[in-house]
Motif scaffolding. Structure first.
Motif, mmCIF file in Angstrom:
data_model
loop_
_atom_site.group_PDB
_atom_site.id
_atom_site.type_symbol
_atom_site.label_atom_id
_atom_site.label_comp_id
_atom_site.label_asym_id
_atom_site.label_seq_id
_atom_site.Cartn_x
_atom_site.Cartn_y
_atom_site.Cartn_z
ATOM 1 N N ARG A 151 0.839 -1.194 0.000
ATOM 2 C CA ARG A 151 0.000 0.000 0.000
ATOM 3 C C ARG A 151 0.879 1.251 0.000
ATOM 4 O O ARG A 151 2.058 1.182 0.367
ATOM 5 C CB ARG A 151 -0.908 -0.003 1.233
ATOM 6 C CG ARG A 151 -1.784 -1.248 1.353
ATOM 7 C CD ARG A 151 -2.734 -1.156 2.525
ATOM 8 N NE ARG A 151 -3.385 -2.446 2.789
ATOM 9 C CZ ARG A 151 -4.370 -2.630 3.649
ATOM 10 N NH1 ARG A 151 -4.823 -1.589 4.366
ATOM 11 N NH2 ARG A 151 -4.896 -3.825 3.829
ATOM 12 N N SER A 153 2.905 4.438 1.018
ATOM 13 C CA SER A 153 3.580 4.687 2.293
ATOM 14 C C SER A 153 4.615 5.793 2.126
ATOM 15 O O SER A 153 5.111 6.044 1.024
ATOM 16 C CB SER A 153 4.261 3.405 2.782
ATOM 17 O OG SER A 153 5.062 3.648 3.907
ATOM 18 N N ASP A 154 4.954 6.433 3.259
ATOM 19 C CA ASP A 154 6.006 7.446 3.244
ATOM 20 C C ASP A 154 7.189 7.021 4.102
ATOM 21 O O ASP A 154 8.019 7.854 4.480
ATOM 22 C CB ASP A 154 5.462 8.801 3.718
ATOM 23 C CG ASP A 154 4.876 8.736 5.128
ATOM 24 O OD1 ASP A 154 4.889 7.642 5.734
ATOM 25 O OD2 ASP A 154 4.403 9.786 5.622
ATOM 26 N N VAL A 155 7.310 5.739 4.419
ATOM 27 C CA VAL A 155 8.471 5.275 5.180
ATOM 28 C C VAL A 155 9.721 5.461 4.321
ATOM 29 O O VAL A 155 9.639 5.487 3.085
ATOM 30 C CB VAL A 155 8.314 3.799 5.592
ATOM 31 C CG1 VAL A 155 7.127 3.619 6.537
ATOM 32 C CG2 VAL A 155 8.158 2.893 4.368
ATOM 33 N N ALA A 158 10.222 3.139 1.401
ATOM 34 C CA ALA A 158 9.108 2.955 0.468
ATOM 35 C C ALA A 158 9.647 2.867 -0.958
ATOM 36 O O ALA A 158 10.652 3.492 -1.301
ATOM 37 C CB ALA A 158 8.115 4.098 0.594
ATOM 38 N N ARG A 169 5.430 2.869 -2.227
ATOM 39 C CA ARG A 169 4.646 1.846 -1.533
ATOM 40 C C ARG A 169 5.531 0.994 -0.622
ATOM 41 O O ARG A 169 6.747 0.947 -0.778
ATOM 42 C CB ARG A 169 3.969 0.919 -2.569
ATOM 43 C CG ARG A 169 3.008 1.620 -3.503
ATOM 44 C CD ARG A 169 2.497 0.685 -4.591
ATOM 45 N NE ARG A 169 1.510 1.351 -5.430
ATOM 46 C CZ ARG A 169 0.217 1.421 -5.147
ATOM 47 N NH1 ARG A 169 -0.240 0.819 -4.053
ATOM 48 N NH2 ARG A 169 -0.627 2.061 -5.939
ATOM 49 N N HIS A 170 4.882 0.314 0.301
ATOM 50 C CA HIS A 170 5.586 -0.672 1.122
ATOM 51 C C HIS A 170 6.094 -1.801 0.223
ATOM 52 O O HIS A 170 5.325 -2.315 -0.603
ATOM 53 C CB HIS A 170 4.646 -1.277 2.168
ATOM 54 C CG HIS A 170 4.358 -0.404 3.339
ATOM 55 N ND1 HIS A 170 5.299 -0.112 4.307
ATOM 56 C CD2 HIS A 170 3.214 0.237 3.721
ATOM 57 C CE1 HIS A 170 4.756 0.660 5.237
ATOM 58 N NE2 HIS A 170 3.503 0.896 4.900
ATOM 59 N N THR A 219 -0.012 -3.890 5.212
ATOM 60 C CA THR A 219 0.877 -3.109 4.358
ATOM 61 C C THR A 219 0.773 -3.528 2.894
ATOM 62 O O THR A 219 1.409 -2.919 2.040
ATOM 63 C CB THR A 219 2.341 -3.268 4.806
ATOM 64 O OG1 THR A 219 2.807 -4.598 4.502
ATOM 65 C CG2 THR A 219 2.492 -3.001 6.294
#
Length: 262
Positions: A151, A153-155, A158, A169-170, A219
């Motif tokens: 999904r 994501s801003d990690v 990503a 995305r993850h 995720t």
């Protein structure tokens, strides 16, 4: 932000013969299962022989492929495949279900155990620590193919999958590779180093996989043709719940019996 490398889906091309990465991952996975199983046999952790291991893997190959494919058609797109039944045979187009593959492996274990006059759970306990190795390389194959993406994501890690869109995305395939593969293998390998009651290794696999899969699904992008189902859960999560429940019941039930080698 990272970008998916966009691997060529063909790993090896020899003239007209093409070996795809996903098929290669299956071969590597079963090879790792054979190596780890052989190590358990040498360590005296099972009454099964090397020939038994080879035959068990043969049974499981058919269980994984047939169960995985039929599980995908029944769990994920039953209406489509009812309208296009011949496409059930088109395994090269993708579409495999772990939960269906698990059912196929359970049938394979039952047939093998019957042919060797062994208890079903004894064989399952021997195989349980080995299965995560296959899952590990299978998820790596998903990542190489750029499928089953995560999904948005801003990690910091990503990843953009250009074949999907420009959204970060993850990399959920790698999460599953780590948890369902590496961590679950380490847990089960450690757990089975000393005698346990029959059924506990199998139970721990069901619980461990179910919990890890349930968590990672938060995720992972839901399948477009399904989306999220009741209670905001994905199909993968709903299929994991009975696994966890069955594992808990089996673990508690087997705890009533004395420990013994698989």
């Amino acid at each position: 932000m990272l970008i998916h490398p966009q691997f060529d889906p063909v790993a090896i091309q020899i003239g007209p013969v093409a070996i795809h990465w996903y098929g290669l991952m299956y071969l590597i996975g079963f090879g790792l299962v054979w190596l780890a199983g052989s190590a358990r046999i040498r360590a005296g952790q099972t009454v099964l022989s090397r020939k038994d291991l080879e035959d068990l893997i043969f049974y499981c190959v058919f269980g994984v492929v047939l169960g995985g494919r039929l599980g995908y058609t029944l769990f994920y797109q039953p209406s489509y495949y009812l309208s296009h039944p011949l496409e059930i045979l088109y395994v090269w187009t993708g579409g495999m279900s772990f939960h269906g593959g698990l059912i196929g492996v359970l049938v394979a274990i039952a047939l093998f155990a019957r042919s060797r006059q062994r208890r079903f759970l004894e064989v399952g306990d021997f195989l349980a620590p080995l299965i995560p190795l296959g899952l590990m390389v299978g998820r790596l194959g998903n990542f190489i193919n750029g499928e089953l993406w995560g999904r948005p994501s801003d990690v910091p890690w990503a990843m953009v999958f250009p074949q999907v869109d420009a959204t970060a995305r993850h990399p959920s395939q790698l999460y599953e590779m780590a948890l369902e593969g590496i961590v679950l293998f380490a847990l089960l390998w450690w757990f089975t180093r000393r005698p346990r009651p029959v059924g506990q290794a199998s139970a721990l696999f069901l619980i461990g996989y179910g919990v890890f899969r349930f968590g990672v699904e938060y995720t992972r992008e839901p399948d477009q043709f399904l989306g999220l189902l009741s209670a905001g859960l994905s199909m993968g999560q709903w299929l994991s719940i009975p696994m966890i429940a069955a594992g808990i019941v089996l673990f508690l039930f087997s705890s009533r019996h004395p420990a013994r080698q698989n």
